[in-house]
Design an enzyme around this catalytic site. Structure first.
Site, mmCIF file in Angstrom:
data_model
loop_
_atom_site.group_PDB
_atom_site.id
_atom_site.type_symbol
_atom_site.label_atom_id
_atom_site.label_comp_id
_atom_site.label_asym_id
_atom_site.label_seq_id
_atom_site.Cartn_x
_atom_site.Cartn_y
_atom_site.Cartn_z
ATOM 1 N N LYS A 181 -6.337 -2.123 -1.526
ATOM 2 C CA LYS A 181 -5.434 -1.498 -0.553
ATOM 3 C C LYS A 181 -6.188 -1.098 0.713
ATOM 4 O O LYS A 181 -5.677 -1.213 1.828
ATOM 5 C CB LYS A 181 -4.755 -0.288 -1.191
ATOM 6 N N VAL B 40 0.858 -1.196 0.000
ATOM 7 C CA VAL B 40 0.000 0.000 0.000
ATOM 8 C C VAL B 40 0.890 1.241 0.000
ATOM 9 O O VAL B 40 1.789 1.360 0.829
ATOM 10 C CB VAL B 40 -0.896 0.074 1.251
ATOM 11 N N GLY C 58 3.345 6.361 -18.514
ATOM 12 C CA GLY C 58 3.621 5.223 -17.640
ATOM 13 C C GLY C 58 2.903 5.270 -16.308
ATOM 14 O O GLY C 58 3.207 4.510 -15.407
#
Lengths: 430, 430
Positions: A205, A132, A187
């Site tokens: 998460k 996370v 990206g």
């Protein structure tokens, strides 16, 4: 002191970052630990691809068992990602009494409890700081620095792709599709961005954070999540005029014995620290019973930031090994908090209606809100006299079912063309 | 497991916060550690004051030796503050093989190295998370989460008093004296605020951060510091027009083998995360070789936030005791970085001149900047035709000696009445 021997599963983005940081900072790491960390083997799928890798060719193997069952290897570092075979490898490594370090959000979110218990049974540790928030030390902060706090609330921007897109839409006025294309070109978004865009990645998460901070296991599938695909540049501009940025927030908070937990696009006031978290950055806003409000901000992904988190875990596991510390990985026993239910709780909401601009329309809408117990903080009408004009309402804190009832009534009004947008509003806590 | 016995030195703001958090979260702490933390004795000056304290009266003592030399006490928690007798108590406690936890910035900044070495010699640990940034986990982050990073730079807002004052001046236009009075009335400034206002408090904390992050001992007295007393509401308004907030920044960064280190009022661009750190909050902005940019934000002082940091240290020391871990407290050996010199380094600067508005004045000033190698990013003239008008220059990054030479020349120009303000400008790093 004996050196610590590591086996690496995977040598992609994070794996190669891990190896590079280890090499670059070997002296500092050795001085801190009093021993060296040595990579003995690296699992890859295709040996031919690693002929010119920055580590010796003979370290690479295609056989996971050469790592997982090697009695000399102390720590298995899993950086393959995805659920299988990563989960099987981790499980087997724990069974072989290896300490495990992983940055795998899916495996920890789905199988965390089982793996923590297995690690406890095998008297080894399992660490997952990198799963996370990339290099942000969120797990260490929750489990150690805030160990004497009752965590009240965590609100996070924990998906870099969506935050990059929302930031670019907000600063340039571009639409969602263009911002997504730009993120992909740079990206910051994957070729298949669905899991990020739809909020699923953030839900994974958030499941991990919930387990760590509250000792409560929720499966990612139980967490209501809404992504940002439907957020238009117009919505962002309206929010801006009202003094808000739109952020994809992952939220978990205590609410009278239950946990409110959800991932939702949310209006954040300009002055709130989360509003200045831009581009691909992540941030975690934590409210603890003693520490008050705390925010951690940084790069939520990437080879070196995540590699940095992975090495800090490896160094901690090394200390555990050197000092023969008995660790306890399970979180369930720490907090003993059993939530009544997972609820989406009360929130303030931003509602945009498209209405026909005719006398009395505002009156009938506000009456419908009031009749259902939804109290309004502000109403803004943008534009005039067109056949379809936007009416924007910001409510005070309202349970979802009341808002839903009000909107059902409102939808039926003749002059209301559409409930165009329902977003949450994050109120600055005092 | 045996319980951990603690002796407390001091029961003021932080001491009582510590006791309250310990009581409130005893179950969670016990579940996490596998043992309880028990306060055996509390040193105070005047027993009569603690008749109705929230802990039993018989725990209080006025004799420090009852705590420091008690063989049953594992950890001495020093929360008296100030240099003496705190330093003497800490030293004696370490000599008696007690682990020590303290929130004392003065003692750690001035005597850290000596005490770390003494702790190493006595095979105990000394922890000081609460000495910088209250409840913000800055020491844990630097020493553990970023243990595999070369720290490049730390920029902090580490004094809540000055940040409160600057925030109030900025948002309300009030002057320094009024904002200070308000801060005092609200408990954010002490009756004698000199150390905070002048930047000395921040210099102490910066000395600690420098030691921890770079392994370099600097005495607070070696750190150039300038406070905020001379910052006028007018300056804040000018800075705002240019897109900046004025913050008191404590900075340490690597610069070609030397360390730039200083405490200085600095213009921070609105978009920078440090610009949204308001009121009494603190924040640490860290640049690490692997993690990139990281920011930690929270309450930098107060009974409960600092108490939270102190308890996390006590819990860590408890783990060290339970597991008989050999700790290493000294930082010098970790990083092996010997700076050539402490320098104030290069910076971008904001310069406000008061000039007589006559033809040619701007030309002669910019010529003087250019001749001394100071390159300008922008020039703004506010107001026209008065006898004295402000001219504001923002330079590109410039070594201090060049700027100084240019200003010497500029001061001699007939039309220049005054160099009214020299502030640093924090450039957003990319």
């Amino acid at each position: 002191m004996k050196n610590i021997i590591v086996g690496l599963l995977g040598f992609g983005n994070v794996g190669s970052g891990f190896a590079a940081i280890l090499k670059e900072n070997m002296n500092q790491i050795t001085n801190t630990l009093g021993c060296s960390i040595i990579i003995k083997k690296v699992l890859v799928r295709n040996l031919a691809k690693y002929k010119n890798a920055p580590i010796p060719e003979e370290l690479f193997t295609t056989n996971a068992d050469e790592i997982i069952t090697d009695p000399e290897i102390d720590i298995v570092v899993e950086l393959i990602g995805g659920i299988r075979p990563a989960y099987d490898y981790i499980k087997k490594a724990l069974e072989h009494h290896k300490h495990v370090v992983t940055a795998n959000k899916a495996v920890i979110a789905l199988y965390g409890r089982e793996l923590f218990d297995l690690a406890d049974k095998s008297c080894v540790s399992i660490k997952f700081e990198g799963s996370v928030g990339g290099g942000i030390p969120i797990i260490a902060t929750l489990t150690k620095s805030l160990a004497a706090n009752k965590i009240e609330e965590i609100v996070g921007i924990i998906n870099g792709t969506t935050n990059y897109i929302l930031t670019r839409m907000e600063e340039s006025g571009m639409n969602f599709e263009d911002a997504l294309s730009e993120a992909q070109a740079k990206g910051f978004a994957e070729a298949n961005p669905t899991s990020d865009i739809e909020g699923e990645d953030a839900a994974y998460k958030l499941a991990i954070l919930t387990h760590v901070a509250f000792g409560v296991e929720v499966s990612p599938g139980e967490i209501p999540y809404i992504g940002i695909r439907q957020i238009s540049e117009k919505e962002i501009a309206y929010a801006k005029q009202l003094g808000y940025k739109i952020k994809l927030l992952a939220t978990v908070r205590r609410n009278n014995g239950s946990l409110d937990i959800h991932v939702h696009p949310t209006l954040v006031p300009f002055e709130h620290p989360l509003a200045s978290v831009n581009y691909e950055n992540n941030a975690l806003y934590i409210k603890g019973s003693a520490v008050g409000e705390l925010m951690l901000y940084g790069k939520g992904a990437g080879s070196l930031p995540t590699g940095s988190a992975v090495i800090s875990d490896v160094m901690e596991a090394a200390g555990i090994i050197q000092n023969r510390i008995q660790t306890k990985n399970s979180f369930a026993s720490r907090y003993q908090f059993t939530p009544k239910a997972i609820s989406s709780g009360a929130s303030a909401y931003y509602i945009r209606l498209q209405v026909t601009d005719q006398p009395g329309v505002l009156g009938s809408i506000t009456t419908a809100f009031g009749r259902n117990g939804v109290s309004l903080e502000s109403v803004v009408q943008r534009g005039r006299g067109g056949s379809s004009v936007p009416l924007i309402f910001v409510t005070h804190e309202t349970p979802w079912d009341k808002l839903e009832a009000a909107l059902e009534e409102i939808k039926k009004l003749n002059s209301v063309e559409e409930v165009a947008s329902i977003l949450m509003v994050h109120k600055q806590s005092q």
